[in-house]
Motif scaffolding. Structure first.
Motif, PDB file in Angstrom:
ATOM      1  N   TYR A 109       3.315  17.116 -15.828  1.00  0.00           N
ATOM      2  CA  TYR A 109       4.572  17.690 -16.311  1.00  0.00           C
ATOM      3  C   TYR A 109       5.760  16.934 -15.732  1.00  0.00           C
ATOM      4  CZ  TYR A 109       8.223  21.301 -16.622  1.00  0.00           C
ATOM      5  OH  TYR A 109       9.377  21.981 -16.845  1.00  0.00           O
ATOM      6  N   LEU A 110       5.708  16.700 -14.416  1.00  0.00           N
ATOM      7  CA  LEU A 110       6.815  15.984 -13.778  1.00  0.00           C
ATOM      8  C   LEU A 110       6.901  14.536 -14.266  1.00  0.00           C
ATOM      9  CD1 LEU A 110       6.600  17.369 -10.150  1.00  0.00           C
ATOM     10  CD2 LEU A 110       8.365  17.818 -11.849  1.00  0.00           C
ATOM     11  N   GLU A 111       5.728  13.915 -14.481  1.00  0.00           N
ATOM     12  CA  GLU A 111       5.737  12.535 -14.964  1.00  0.00           C
ATOM     13  C   GLU A 111       6.379  12.464 -16.349  1.00  0.00           C
ATOM     14  OE1 GLU A 111       4.948   9.722 -13.519  1.00  0.00           O
ATOM     15  OE2 GLU A 111       3.916  10.443 -11.738  1.00  0.00           O
ATOM     16  N   THR A 112       6.058  13.423 -17.223  1.00  0.00           N
ATOM     17  CA  THR A 112       6.542  13.326 -18.608  1.00  0.00           C
ATOM     18  C   THR A 112       8.050  13.546 -18.689  1.00  0.00           C
ATOM     19  OG1 THR A 112       6.013  15.641 -18.928  1.00  0.00           O
ATOM     20  CG2 THR A 112       4.417  14.055 -19.746  1.00  0.00           C
ATOM     21  N   LYS A 113       8.627  14.189 -17.693  1.00  0.00           N
ATOM     22  CA  LYS A 113      10.076  14.393 -17.727  1.00  0.00           C
ATOM     23  C   LYS A 113      10.850  13.107 -17.535  1.00  0.00           C
ATOM     24  CE  LYS A 113      10.518  19.083 -16.126  1.00  0.00           C
ATOM     25  NZ  LYS A 113      11.399  19.942 -15.353  1.00  0.00           N
ATOM     26  N   LYS A 114      10.175  12.113 -16.937  1.00  0.00           N
ATOM     27  CA  LYS A 114      10.790  10.812 -16.714  1.00  0.00           C
ATOM     28  C   LYS A 114      12.126  10.915 -15.977  1.00  0.00           C
ATOM     29  CE  LYS A 114       8.318   7.873 -19.742  1.00  0.00           C
ATOM     30  NZ  LYS A 114       7.202   8.099 -18.843  1.00  0.00           N
ATOM     31  N   ARG A 115      12.167  11.753 -14.987  1.00  0.00           N
ATOM     32  CA  ARG A 115      13.381  11.834 -14.169  1.00  0.00           C
ATOM     33  C   ARG A 115      13.458  10.616 -13.273  1.00  0.00           C
ATOM     34  NH1 ARG A 115      13.167  18.067 -12.158  1.00  0.00           N
ATOM     35  NH2 ARG A 115      13.900  18.973 -14.096  1.00  0.00           N
ATOM     36  N   PRO A 116      14.659  10.206 -12.886  1.00  0.00           N
ATOM     37  CA  PRO A 116      14.750   9.103 -11.935  1.00  0.00           C
ATOM     38  C   PRO A 116      14.177   9.535 -10.580  1.00  0.00           C
ATOM     39  CG  PRO A 116      16.906  10.061 -12.312  1.00  0.00           C
ATOM     40  CD  PRO A 116      15.982  10.724 -13.276  1.00  0.00           C
ATOM     41  N   VAL A 117      13.596   8.590  -9.857  1.00  0.00           N
ATOM     42  CA  VAL A 117      13.002   8.909  -8.553  1.00  0.00           C
ATOM     43  C   VAL A 117      14.093   9.190  -7.518  1.00  0.00           C
ATOM     44  CG1 VAL A 117      11.465   8.037  -6.752  1.00  0.00           C
ATOM     45  CG2 VAL A 117      10.995   7.516  -9.129  1.00  0.00           C
ATOM     46  N   PHE A 118      15.282   8.569  -7.729  1.00  0.00           N
ATOM     47  CA  PHE A 118      16.401   8.794  -6.801  1.00  0.00           C
ATOM     48  C   PHE A 118      17.709   8.595  -7.555  1.00  0.00           C
ATOM     49  CE2 PHE A 118      15.026   4.384  -6.650  1.00  0.00           C
ATOM     50  CZ  PHE A 118      16.207   3.713  -6.929  1.00  0.00           C
ATOM     51  N   ILE A 119      18.769   9.107  -7.021  1.00  0.00           N
ATOM     52  CA  ILE A 119      20.091   8.895  -7.619  1.00  0.00           C
ATOM     53  C   ILE A 119      20.997   8.283  -6.561  1.00  0.00           C
ATOM     54  CG2 ILE A 119      22.143  10.045  -8.555  1.00  0.00           C
ATOM     55  CD1 ILE A 119      20.117  12.061  -9.814  1.00  0.00           C
ATOM     56  N   VAL A 120      21.579   7.152  -6.901  1.00  0.00           N
ATOM     57  CA  VAL A 120      22.418   6.428  -5.943  1.00  0.00           C
ATOM     58  C   VAL A 120      23.845   6.955  -6.018  1.00  0.00           C
ATOM     59  CG1 VAL A 120      23.379   4.168  -5.360  1.00  0.00           C
ATOM     60  CG2 VAL A 120      20.992   4.377  -6.057  1.00  0.00           C
TER      61      VAL A 120
ATOM     62  N   LYS B 142       5.552 -11.640  -5.304  1.00  0.00           N
ATOM     63  CA  LYS B 142       4.557 -11.283  -6.335  1.00  0.00           C
ATOM     64  C   LYS B 142       4.064  -9.857  -6.139  1.00  0.00           C
ATOM     65  CE  LYS B 142       1.642 -14.598  -5.746  1.00  0.00           C
ATOM     66  NZ  LYS B 142       0.379 -15.265  -5.552  1.00  0.00           N
ATOM     67  N   MET B 143       3.789  -9.514  -4.878  1.00  0.00           N
ATOM     68  CA  MET B 143       3.258  -8.185  -4.601  1.00  0.00           C
ATOM     69  C   MET B 143       4.345  -7.127  -4.782  1.00  0.00           C
ATOM     70  SD  MET B 143       1.052  -6.907  -1.386  1.00  0.00           S
ATOM     71  CE  MET B 143       0.590  -5.186  -1.197  1.00  0.00           C
ATOM     72  N   VAL B 144       5.565  -7.451  -4.377  1.00  0.00           N
ATOM     73  CA  VAL B 144       6.678  -6.509  -4.550  1.00  0.00           C
ATOM     74  C   VAL B 144       6.865  -6.207  -6.030  1.00  0.00           C
ATOM     75  CG1 VAL B 144       9.154  -6.170  -4.216  1.00  0.00           C
ATOM     76  CG2 VAL B 144       7.813  -7.294  -2.447  1.00  0.00           C
ATOM     77  N   ASP B 145       6.819  -7.262  -6.862  1.00  0.00           N
ATOM     78  CA  ASP B 145       6.979  -7.056  -8.300  1.00  0.00           C
ATOM     79  C   ASP B 145       5.853  -6.187  -8.860  1.00  0.00           C
ATOM     80  OD1 ASP B 145       9.322  -8.450  -8.302  1.00  0.00           O
ATOM     81  OD2 ASP B 145       8.427 -10.348  -8.934  1.00  0.00           O
ATOM     82  N   ALA B 146       4.651  -6.396  -8.322  1.00  0.00           N
ATOM     83  CA  ALA B 146       3.520  -5.577  -8.778  1.00  0.00           C
ATOM     84  C   ALA B 146       3.763  -4.110  -8.435  1.00  0.00           C
ATOM     85  CB  ALA B 146       2.229  -6.067  -8.136  1.00  0.00           C
ATOM     86  N   ILE B 147       4.283  -3.871  -7.235  1.00  0.00           N
ATOM     87  CA  ILE B 147       4.556  -2.494  -6.810  1.00  0.00           C
ATOM     88  C   ILE B 147       5.651  -1.879  -7.683  1.00  0.00           C
ATOM     89  CG2 ILE B 147       5.543  -1.114  -4.927  1.00  0.00           C
ATOM     90  CD1 ILE B 147       4.071  -3.105  -3.032  1.00  0.00           C
ATOM     91  N   LEU B 148       6.665  -2.683  -7.987  1.00  0.00           N
ATOM     92  CA  LEU B 148       7.764  -2.164  -8.808  1.00  0.00           C
ATOM     93  C   LEU B 148       7.327  -1.915 -10.249  1.00  0.00           C
ATOM     94  CD1 LEU B 148      10.770  -4.282  -7.506  1.00  0.00           C
ATOM     95  CD2 LEU B 148      10.246  -1.896  -7.024  1.00  0.00           C
ATOM     96  N   SER B 149       6.264  -2.623 -10.666  1.00  0.00           N
ATOM     97  CA  SER B 149       5.805  -2.412 -12.037  1.00  0.00           C
ATOM     98  C   SER B 149       5.083  -1.075 -12.192  1.00  0.00           C
ATOM     99  CB  SER B 149       4.879  -3.550 -12.459  1.00  0.00           C
ATOM    100  OG  SER B 149       3.630  -3.402 -11.815  1.00  0.00           O
ATOM    101  N   MET B 150       4.785  -0.440 -11.083  1.00  0.00           N
ATOM    102  CA  MET B 150       4.132   0.870 -11.176  1.00  0.00           C
ATOM    103  C   MET B 150       5.213   1.929 -11.306  1.00  0.00           C
ATOM    104  SD  MET B 150       0.982   0.340  -8.570  1.00  0.00           S
ATOM    105  CE  MET B 150       0.132   1.827  -9.029  1.00  0.00           C
ATOM    106  N   GLY B 151       5.353   2.440 -12.514  1.00  0.00           N
ATOM    107  CA  GLY B 151       6.511   3.269 -12.835  1.00  0.00           C
ATOM    108  C   GLY B 151       6.327   4.750 -12.614  1.00  0.00           C
ATOM    109  N   GLU B 152       5.361   5.130 -11.778  1.00  0.00           N
ATOM    110  CA  GLU B 152       5.128   6.566 -11.662  1.00  0.00           C
ATOM    111  C   GLU B 152       6.224   7.296 -10.895  1.00  0.00           C
ATOM    112  OE1 GLU B 152       1.998   4.492 -10.083  1.00  0.00           O
ATOM    113  OE2 GLU B 152       1.284   6.239  -8.972  1.00  0.00           O
TER     114      GLU B 152
END
Ligand code: UDP
Ligand code: MG
Length: 311
Positions: free
Chosen positions: A293-304, A165-175
């Protein structure tokens, strides 16, 4: 049986990783009442970390790995690991054994009893750390807790065991600008703190320079508090008030005593002071703007680059 995922962000940990694996599997063997999976997130290491992870995967199917296309930072590594984790319970651990695997059984017991959603760890000492670094760390925790409503605990490690439940909550934070110490506190849930004495890393060296930590702390404040923005307004208000009082004082003084005011040095000081304050104010606004500015670009946090699924 329940599944416990262990997420391990690794950056240049080829010396520590085998030791870590040995320790964690020993603990896993001891905890035979739960299934394990180990997710090693190779954060663009320049050494053999990835090949070691691959080797471990070959011999032990509980081991999974994710490799980034470059170094994205520990925050990105933790996010990737949490996203990939399939467990009912998920733990985050460092690869350098500064997060003792021997605490896992106690943490598991804590959340399995149903009373807590999360078992987190906090180190009570900062042994082996330069005193100046400890001093600034303490200051940072004081400041950020005054400024933000996310509860950020001094000495808290990222080492924690959480319920799904807590992991899902953390993942729901899309910043995009992720500051996990804040995110953990912000999502809430009932957390039990387990304290332990600081352990030094087994091999390799810390990736955090003083400057990196300083930048990280500023990012934490910007991510979890808007107080600095108010502060510049309040400071402006106070300075205006002071200017008004001073103006009255000098006007009355001139009227009563009629003496001419010699003002050059004080004038210079005031101009410099105000200029400084204005620049600080603009800087604060700029910090928030740049993050926005960085948030609005919606770049991925990482690239696999690759995972064990590619094999
Ligand atoms: N780490 C990472 N990416 C980075 C820096 C660090 O994945 O860019 C990992 C590192 O491999 C380790 C954990 O984060 O498992 C903590 O790093 P470190 O031990 O250098 O930090 P410290 O314990 O000194 O705070
Ligand atoms: Mg460490």
């Amino acid at each position: 049986m329940k599944l416990l995922s262990v997420v391990v962000p690794c950056y240049n940990e080829h010396e520590s990783l085998p030791v870590f694996y040995k320790e964690i599997t020993a603990v896993a063997k001891q905890m035979n009442y739960v299934d394990f999976e180990f997710i090693f997130v190779d954060d663009g290491s320049r050494d053999n970390t990835l090949s070691i992870a691959k080797e471990l995967h070959k011999n032990d199917k509980r081991v999974r790995y994710i490799s980034f296309s470059r170094n994205f930072g520990k925050e990105a590594g933790m996010l990737a690991g949490l996203q990939a984790a399939k467990g009912d319970y998920v733990a985050i651990m460092d690869a350098d054994l500064q997060d003792p695997p021997s605490l896992l059984p106690e943490m598991y017991k804590t959340i399995n009893s149903g009373e807590y959603d999360c078992a987190a760890t906090r180190r009570t000492t900062r042994k082996g750390e330069p005193p100046i670094r400890s001093f600034f760390a303490r200051m940072f925790y004081k400041i950020i807790n005054k400024m933000s409503d996310a509860d950020i605990v001094d000495g808290a490690r990222d080492f924690r065991l959480m319920r799904r439940k807590m992991v899902d909550a953390i993942l729901s934070m899309g910043e995009y600008n992720r500051f996990s110490k804040g995110i953990f506190g912000w999502v809430g849930f009932k957390t039990k703190w387990i304290e332990y004495v600081n352990v030094e890393r087994v091999a390799g060296e810390t990736k955090w320079s003083f400057w990196k930590l300083f930048k990280y702390s500023i990012e934490g404040i910007v991510a979890f508090s808007t107080t600095p923005l108010y502060m510049s307004s309040i400071m402006g208000f106070i300075i205006c008030l002071a200017a008004f009082i001073m103006a009255c004082f000098y006007a009355i003084k001139a009227l009563v005593f009629g003496d001419p005011t010699a003002g050059f040095p004080s004038l210079v000081c005031i101009i410099l002071f105000l200029g400084g304050i204005q620049l600080i104010g603009i800087g604060v606004v700029g910090m928030y703007l740049s993050k926005t500015y960085l948030e609005t670009k919606k770049r991925p946090v990482f690239i696999v680059k690759e995972t064990e699924d590619d094999e």
